[in-house]
Design an enzyme around this catalytic site. Structure first.
Site, PDB file in Angstrom:
ATOM      1  CG  ASN A  66      -0.142  -0.212   2.389  1.00  0.00           C
ATOM      2  OD1 ASN A  66       0.848  -0.025   2.556  1.00  0.00           O
ATOM      3  ND2 ASN A  66      -1.007  -0.466   3.504  1.00  0.00           N
ATOM      4  NE  ARG A 121       1.781   2.462  12.169  1.00  0.00           N
ATOM      5  CZ  ARG A 121       1.563   2.242  11.172  1.00  0.00           C
ATOM      6  NH1 ARG A 121       1.101   3.227  10.331  1.00  0.00           N
ATOM      7  NH2 ARG A 121       1.549   0.878  10.548  1.00  0.00           N
ATOM      8  CD  GLN A 130      -4.460   4.100  14.025  1.00  0.00           C
ATOM      9  OE1 GLN A 130      -4.029   4.961  13.377  1.00  0.00           O
ATOM     10  NE2 GLN A 130      -4.687   2.888  13.432  1.00  0.00           N
ATOM     11  CG  HIS A 175      -4.599   4.135   9.708  1.00  0.00           C
ATOM     12  ND1 HIS A 175      -3.699   3.528  10.558  1.00  0.00           N
ATOM     13  CD2 HIS A 175      -3.846   3.878   8.658  1.00  0.00           C
ATOM     14  CE1 HIS A 175      -2.419   3.066  10.077  1.00  0.00           C
ATOM     15  NE2 HIS A 175      -2.585   3.266   8.769  1.00  0.00           N
TER      16      HIS A 175
HETATM   17  P1  NDP Z   1      10.306   1.756   3.939  1.00  0.00           P
HETATM   18  O1  NDP Z   1      11.087   0.974   5.029  1.00  0.00           O
HETATM   19  O2  NDP Z   1      10.318   1.697   2.538  1.00  0.00           O
HETATM   20  O3  NDP Z   1      10.691   3.266   4.308  1.00  0.00           O
HETATM   21  C1  NDP Z   1      11.217   3.811   5.676  1.00  0.00           C
HETATM   22  C2  NDP Z   1      12.002   5.007   5.668  1.00  0.00           C
HETATM   23  O4  NDP Z   1      12.268   5.540   6.956  1.00  0.00           O
HETATM   24  C3  NDP Z   1      13.687   4.177   5.223  1.00  0.00           C
HETATM   25  O5  NDP Z   1      14.203   4.776   4.145  1.00  0.00           O
HETATM   26  C4  NDP Z   1      14.266   4.311   6.640  1.00  0.00           C
HETATM   27  O6  NDP Z   1      15.481   4.334   6.377  1.00  0.00           O
HETATM   28  C5  NDP Z   1      13.744   5.622   7.021  1.00  0.00           C
HETATM   29  N1  NDP Z   1      14.229   5.863   8.718  1.00  0.00           N
HETATM   30  C6  NDP Z   1      13.995   4.985   9.627  1.00  0.00           C
HETATM   31  N2  NDP Z   1      14.388   5.405  10.750  1.00  0.00           N
HETATM   32  C7  NDP Z   1      14.647   6.824  10.498  1.00  0.00           C
HETATM   33  C8  NDP Z   1      15.026   7.982  11.289  1.00  0.00           C
HETATM   34  N3  NDP Z   1      15.363   7.821  12.532  1.00  0.00           N
HETATM   35  N4  NDP Z   1      15.123   9.071  10.488  1.00  0.00           N
HETATM   36  C9  NDP Z   1      15.112   9.236   9.078  1.00  0.00           C
HETATM   37  N5  NDP Z   1      14.753   8.155   8.303  1.00  0.00           N
HETATM   38  C10 NDP Z   1      14.544   7.037   8.990  1.00  0.00           C
HETATM   39  O7  NDP Z   1       8.827   2.021   4.685  1.00  0.00           O
HETATM   40  P2  NDP Z   1       7.612   2.564   3.818  1.00  0.00           P
HETATM   41  O8  NDP Z   1       7.960   3.900   3.144  1.00  0.00           O
HETATM   42  O9  NDP Z   1       6.896   1.430   3.186  1.00  0.00           O
HETATM   43  O10 NDP Z   1       6.488   3.021   5.066  1.00  0.00           O
HETATM   44  C11 NDP Z   1       6.946   3.849   6.177  1.00  0.00           C
HETATM   45  C12 NDP Z   1       6.093   3.827   7.292  1.00  0.00           C
HETATM   46  O11 NDP Z   1       4.755   4.269   6.736  1.00  0.00           O
HETATM   47  C13 NDP Z   1       5.748   2.496   7.781  1.00  0.00           C
HETATM   48  O12 NDP Z   1       6.764   2.168   8.725  1.00  0.00           O
HETATM   49  C14 NDP Z   1       4.384   2.765   8.485  1.00  0.00           C
HETATM   50  O13 NDP Z   1       4.613   3.027   9.650  1.00  0.00           O
HETATM   51  C15 NDP Z   1       3.939   3.778   7.631  1.00  0.00           C
HETATM   52  N6  NDP Z   1       2.697   3.524   6.814  1.00  0.00           N
HETATM   53  C16 NDP Z   1       1.510   3.794   6.999  1.00  0.00           C
HETATM   54  C17 NDP Z   1       0.321   3.482   6.317  1.00  0.00           C
HETATM   55  C18 NDP Z   1      -0.870   4.172   6.198  1.00  0.00           C
HETATM   56  O14 NDP Z   1      -2.033   3.394   5.986  1.00  0.00           O
HETATM   57  N7  NDP Z   1      -1.110   5.207   6.744  1.00  0.00           N
HETATM   58  C19 NDP Z   1       0.561   2.217   5.224  1.00  0.00           C
HETATM   59  C20 NDP Z   1       1.857   1.658   5.071  1.00  0.00           C
HETATM   60  C21 NDP Z   1       2.844   2.376   5.665  1.00  0.00           C
HETATM   61  P3  NDP Z   1      16.494   3.288   5.627  1.00  0.00           P
HETATM   62  O15 NDP Z   1      16.090   2.078   5.343  1.00  0.00           O
HETATM   63  O16 NDP Z   1      17.380   4.258   4.715  1.00  0.00           O
HETATM   64  O17 NDP Z   1      17.301   2.665   7.109  1.00  0.00           O
END
Ligand code: NDP
Length: 387
Positions: free
Chosen positions: A147, A286, A315, A334
């Site tokens: 998603n 989140r 939630q 959500h």
């Molecule tokens: P990804 O894992 O692809 O991307 C998350 C990114 O955040 C990664 O690039 C990661 O870094 C980076 N990151 C983690 N910690 C930090 C930090 N402290 N500072 C800066 N960057 C950081 O996940 P997605 O993009 O698929 O999803 C992200 C989040 O979105 C999910 O974890 C979820 O909580 C939320 N989500 C919400 C949904 C909704 O319905 N509203 C649905 C799907 C997801 P790196 O990998 O480079 O280490």
């Protein structure tokens, strides 16, 4: 045979199935970067159906019952002596969605000696206490990418909604039966020319950057790992080493990191106070990444011009949650990751994970959060556990 417990959101108040607005959804075979969409042996639902609610059952009942498994589906998860708590002690697998999370706390995990697999039908497994899952010998898996594009579209929509002051203008012409141009436009701006940043340039964050590039904005990002130079050049991105540098440089900030110890409460009074007066925050990641009450204070003081998102804590939130009544918001429940399009993918991905699990085949590393006694796959890259 196994007992699978799914905690899904309640059916529509008008009954199930709903009247569908469209007859089909586009077939998507792959994601940006080359990952394929889920590849279960087969599916027992029609893509485009409402699958994430109790009667939708994620389209899994026939598959599980044909195997002789027990499949329990409920939305009852919060009340004392909830169905979740009653069914958990002999469950082998728990399935839940972030939109209606079954919070797998240390206590709940301890109450479930047979529990070995927690599947997030969607993305984001922070509703599972990951250290407890590791100690319990569990596997935690989610349907990575299912998603991500859905959420990126929602985030772009909410950015435009805030900057253009869409919600108040809509209220003037519908609920208030008015035609109040001046009232509607006195907080309306163009996005063009603004500095827009994303925190977390993973699947969703990068999709947001790509979708915003044609709006002639200046794009910024911060992430623990820098994007390839070609991507930075193509999208003309400015990288920031940390959230503070990013926050103080942009007019609009969209949050796309997982919730983990490093990001919890990151946007507190101090960080929000370091932003330009009149900044906008969109949070589809989140809720606990931001300080709930600091957001409300910043909207009331004018430090923030708007806040939008679809993630809350808990939630569902209580009726008196302050985000329901704060000014200059464009909140939704959500829903961004649970479009009918997304549901088809994450239901198929849940089935793929279950097929692998039952067959003893490896689950794709990109789906893994916890496995083999520690963070694994995607989890090892994107999450941290306190310790
Ligand atoms: P990804 O894992 O692809 O991307 C998350 C990114 O955040 C990664 O690039 C990661 O870094 C980076 N990151 C983690 N910690 C930090 C930090 N402290 N500072 C800066 N960057 C950081 O996940 P997605 O993009 O698929 O999803 C992200 C989040 O979105 C999910 O974890 C979820 O909580 C939320 N989500 C919400 C949904 C909704 O319905 N509203 C649905 C799907 C997801 P790196 O990998 O480079 O280490």
């Amino acid at each position: 045979m196994a007992k699978i417990l799914a905690v899904l959101y309640p059916d529509p108040v008008g009954g199930y199935p709903p009247d569908y607005a469209r007859d089909e959804i586009p077939a998507i075979a792959g994601y940006p970067g080359g990952q394929t969409t889920p590849t279960p042996h087969t599916i027992d639902f029609t893509p485009g159906q409402l699958l994430g609610c109790v009667s939708g059952e994620l389209g899994l009942r026939r598959f599980l019952e044909d195997r002789g498994d027990t499949y329990v589906v409920t939305s009852d998860k919060e009340a004392p002596d909830s169905t979740l708590d009653r069914e958990l002690p002999d469950a082998d697998v728990v399935i839940s969605q972030p939109f209606w999370p079954a919070y797998l706390t240390p206590e709940r995990i301890a109450s479930a000696p047979r529990l070995r697999l927690a599947i997030t039908a969607g993305i984001g497994s922070d509703h599972v206490d990951l250290p407890s899952a590791i100690a319990h010998g569990m596997t935690v898996a989610e349907v990575t990418y299912s998603n991500s594009i859905s959420v990126s579209e929602h985030a772009v929509m909410q950015i435009l909604t805030l900057v253009h002051n869409y919600m108040p203008a809509h209220d003037w012409v519908t609920a208030k039966k008015g035609w109040n141009i001046a009232d509607s436009v006195s907080r309306a701006y163009d996005l063009e020319g603004m500095d827009v940043g994303v925190l977390g340039s993973g699947r969703i964050g990068q999709a947001v950057l790509r979708r915003l590039a044609p709006f002639d904005v200046t794009l910024h990002y911060s992430d623990m790992h820098r994007l390839p130079k070609e991507v930075e050049e193509e999208l003309r991105l400015t990288w920031h080493p940390d959230a503070r540098s990013l926050a103080s440089s942009v007019d609009v900030l969209s949050i796309h990191t997982p919730l983990h110890p490093q990001t919890q409460n990151l946007f507190d009074e101090d960080l929000i106070g370091s932003m330009k007066r009149g900044s906008y925050i969109v949070n589809t990641a989140r809720a606990l990444i931001v300080d709930r009450d600091a957001v409300v204070r910043a909207l009331n003081s004018g430090q923030l011009a708007g806040y939008a998102g679809d993630v809350w804590y808990p939630q569902p939130p209580p009726p008196d949650h302050p985000w329901r009544t704060m000014p200059y918001e464009a909140m939704t429940p959500h829903v961004s990751g649970s479009t009918l399009s997304a549901q088809a993918r994450y239901a198929a991905g849940t089935r793929e994970i279950l097929e692998c699990w039952f067959d003893g085949r490896p689950i794709r590393p990109e789906y893994l959060i916890v496995d083999g006694g520690g963070l694994a796959g995607t989890g090892a890259r994107s999450y941290t556990v306190a310790g």
